[in-house]
Design a protein around this motif. Structure first.
Motif, short mmCIF file in Angstrom:
data_model
loop_
_atom_site.label_atom_id
_atom_site.label_comp_id
_atom_site.label_asym_id
_atom_site.label_seq_id
_atom_site.Cartn_x
_atom_site.Cartn_y
_atom_site.Cartn_z
N HIS A 227 -14.03 18.29 -26.61
CA HIS A 227 -13.40 18.64 -27.88
C HIS A 227 -13.46 17.44 -28.81
N LEU A 228 -13.18 17.67 -30.08
CA LEU A 228 -13.14 16.59 -31.06
C LEU A 228 -11.93 15.69 -30.82
N ASN A 229 -10.81 16.29 -30.49
CA ASN A 229 -9.57 15.56 -30.25
C ASN A 229 -9.33 15.49 -28.74
N LEU A 230 -8.99 14.32 -28.23
CA LEU A 230 -8.79 14.15 -26.80
C LEU A 230 -7.59 14.95 -26.30
N TYR A 231 -6.54 15.03 -27.08
CA TYR A 231 -5.35 15.79 -26.68
C TYR A 231 -5.66 17.29 -26.59
N ALA A 232 -6.48 17.79 -27.51
CA ALA A 232 -6.88 19.20 -27.46
C ALA A 232 -7.77 19.46 -26.24
N ALA A 233 -8.62 18.49 -25.89
CA ALA A 233 -9.45 18.63 -24.69
C ALA A 233 -8.59 18.67 -23.44
N ILE A 234 -7.53 17.87 -23.40
CA ILE A 234 -6.61 17.88 -22.26
C ILE A 234 -5.90 19.23 -22.15
N ASP A 235 -5.46 19.78 -23.29
CA ASP A 235 -4.81 21.09 -23.29
C ASP A 235 -5.75 22.18 -22.76
N GLU A 236 -7.00 22.14 -23.21
CA GLU A 236 -7.98 23.12 -22.77
C GLU A 236 -8.27 22.98 -21.28
N LEU A 237 -8.35 21.75 -20.81
CA LEU A 237 -8.58 21.49 -19.39
C LEU A 237 -7.44 22.02 -18.54
N VAL A 238 -6.22 21.80 -18.98
CA VAL A 238 -5.06 22.26 -18.21
C VAL A 238 -5.03 23.78 -18.14
N ASP A 239 -5.44 24.45 -19.21
CA ASP A 239 -5.51 25.92 -19.17
C ASP A 239 -6.52 26.38 -18.12
N LYS A 240 -7.67 25.72 -18.06
CA LYS A 240 -8.69 26.08 -17.07
C LYS A 240 -8.19 25.83 -15.65
N LEU A 241 -7.58 24.68 -15.45
CA LEU A 241 -7.07 24.35 -14.12
C LEU A 241 -5.95 25.28 -13.69
N ASP A 242 -5.12 25.67 -14.63
CA ASP A 242 -4.02 26.58 -14.33
C ASP A 242 -4.56 27.92 -13.82
N ARG A 243 -5.59 28.44 -14.49
CA ARG A 243 -6.20 29.69 -14.05
C ARG A 243 -6.82 29.54 -12.66
#
Length: 115
Positions: free
Chosen positions: A72-88
Protein backbone atom coordinates in the motif's frame (compact mmCIF):
# COMPACT_ATOMS: atom_id res chain seq x y z
CA UNK A 1 4.52 -16.83 21.82
CA UNK A 2 7.51 -15.18 20.18
CA UNK A 3 6.94 -11.97 18.26
CA UNK A 4 9.56 -10.58 15.86
CA UNK A 5 9.00 -7.23 14.15
CA UNK A 6 11.75 -6.16 11.78
CA UNK A 7 12.23 -3.53 9.11
CA UNK A 8 13.92 -3.67 5.72
CA UNK A 9 15.08 -0.26 4.41
CA UNK A 10 12.95 1.14 7.20
CA UNK A 11 13.43 1.91 10.86
CA UNK A 12 10.74 0.44 13.08
CA UNK A 13 9.68 3.17 15.49
CA UNK A 14 8.13 2.40 18.89
CA UNK A 15 4.81 3.81 17.68
CA UNK A 16 4.85 1.54 14.63
CA UNK A 17 5.79 -1.45 16.78
CA UNK A 18 2.91 -0.70 19.18
CA UNK A 19 0.48 -0.36 16.26
CA UNK A 20 1.49 -3.73 14.84
CA UNK A 21 1.20 -5.40 18.24
CA UNK A 22 -2.24 -3.87 18.85
CA UNK A 23 -3.49 -5.05 15.47
CA UNK A 24 -2.09 -8.56 15.91
CA UNK A 25 -4.02 -8.92 19.16
CA UNK A 26 -7.18 -9.00 17.02
CA UNK A 27 -5.82 -11.96 15.07
CA UNK A 28 -4.42 -13.82 18.06
CA UNK A 29 -7.62 -13.68 20.10
CA UNK A 30 -9.13 -16.31 17.79
CA UNK A 31 -6.43 -18.91 18.30
CA UNK A 32 -4.34 -19.49 21.41
CA UNK A 33 -1.89 -22.07 20.03
CA UNK A 34 0.40 -19.56 18.30
CA UNK A 35 4.07 -20.48 18.49
CA UNK A 36 5.84 -17.70 16.59
CA UNK A 37 4.87 -14.53 14.71
CA UNK A 38 7.29 -12.80 12.36
CA UNK A 39 6.42 -9.43 10.80
CA UNK A 40 8.57 -7.77 8.13
CA UNK A 41 7.96 -4.11 7.32
CA UNK A 42 9.71 -2.87 4.19
CA UNK A 43 9.91 0.05 1.83
CA UNK A 44 10.59 -0.51 -1.87
CA UNK A 45 11.34 1.98 -4.59
CA UNK A 46 8.83 0.86 -7.17
CA UNK A 47 7.39 2.79 -10.10
CA UNK A 48 3.89 2.35 -8.69
CA UNK A 49 3.72 4.72 -5.73
CA UNK A 50 0.65 3.06 -4.23
CA UNK A 51 2.58 -0.20 -3.71
CA UNK A 52 5.80 1.04 -2.14
CA UNK A 53 5.11 0.10 1.48
CA UNK A 54 5.03 -3.65 2.10
CA UNK A 55 4.13 -5.73 5.13
CA UNK A 56 4.62 -9.49 5.31
CA UNK A 57 3.72 -11.77 8.19
CA UNK A 58 4.23 -15.43 9.03
CA UNK A 59 2.32 -17.02 11.86
CA UNK A 60 3.38 -20.46 13.01
CA UNK A 61 0.60 -22.25 14.83
CA UNK A 62 0.44 -25.78 16.08
CA UNK A 63 0.43 -27.96 12.97
CA UNK A 64 0.53 -25.23 10.32
CA UNK A 65 2.09 -21.97 9.14
CA UNK A 66 0.06 -19.05 7.80
CA UNK A 67 1.57 -16.40 5.53
CA UNK A 68 0.18 -13.13 4.22
CA UNK A 69 1.45 -9.97 2.61
CA UNK A 70 0.15 -6.55 1.73
CA UNK A 71 1.29 -3.54 -0.32
CA UNK A 72 0.00 0.00 0.00
CA UNK A 73 1.00 3.65 -0.23
CA UNK A 74 0.63 4.11 3.53
CA UNK A 75 2.34 1.64 5.87
CA UNK A 76 -0.49 1.78 8.42
CA UNK A 77 -3.06 0.98 5.71
CA UNK A 78 -0.89 -1.96 4.59
CA UNK A 79 -0.85 -3.25 8.19
CA UNK A 80 -4.65 -2.97 8.39
CA UNK A 81 -5.04 -4.88 5.12
CA UNK A 82 -2.60 -7.54 6.30
CA UNK A 83 -4.46 -8.04 9.57
CA UNK A 84 -7.72 -8.52 7.67
CA UNK A 85 -6.10 -11.25 5.55
CA UNK A 86 -4.57 -12.96 8.56
CA UNK A 87 -7.85 -12.80 10.46
CA UNK A 88 -9.64 -14.63 7.65
CA UNK A 89 -6.88 -17.23 7.45
CA UNK A 90 -6.77 -17.92 11.18
CA UNK A 91 -10.57 -18.24 11.42
CA UNK A 92 -10.53 -20.65 8.46
CA UNK A 93 -7.73 -22.66 10.05
CA UNK A 94 -9.59 -22.81 13.35
CA UNK A 95 -12.80 -24.07 11.71
CA UNK A 96 -10.84 -26.73 9.81
CA UNK A 97 -9.20 -27.92 13.03
CA UNK A 98 -12.48 -27.97 14.93
CA UNK A 99 -14.24 -29.75 12.07
CA UNK A 100 -11.49 -32.34 11.93
CA UNK A 101 -11.65 -32.98 15.65
CA UNK A 102 -15.42 -33.35 15.64
CA UNK A 103 -15.65 -35.51 12.51
CA UNK A 104 -14.83 -38.90 14.12
CA UNK A 105 -17.46 -38.37 16.79
CA UNK A 106 -20.14 -37.75 14.18
CA UNK A 107 -19.10 -40.86 12.26
CA UNK A 108 -19.27 -43.00 15.39
CA UNK A 109 -22.74 -41.69 16.17
CA UNK A 110 -23.86 -42.44 12.63
CA UNK A 111 -22.42 -45.95 12.77
CA UNK A 112 -24.11 -46.72 16.10
CA UNK A 113 -27.41 -45.44 14.71
CA UNK A 114 -27.15 -47.80 11.74
CA UNK A 115 -26.32 -50.81 13.88
Amino acid sequence: MNLTISGHHLEVSPALRAYVMAKLERVLRHFDQVIHVKVLLSKHNEAQKERRQRVECSIHVKGNALHAGSKHLNLYAAIDELVDKLDRQIVSHKTRIQGWRNAPIKRELAMTALA
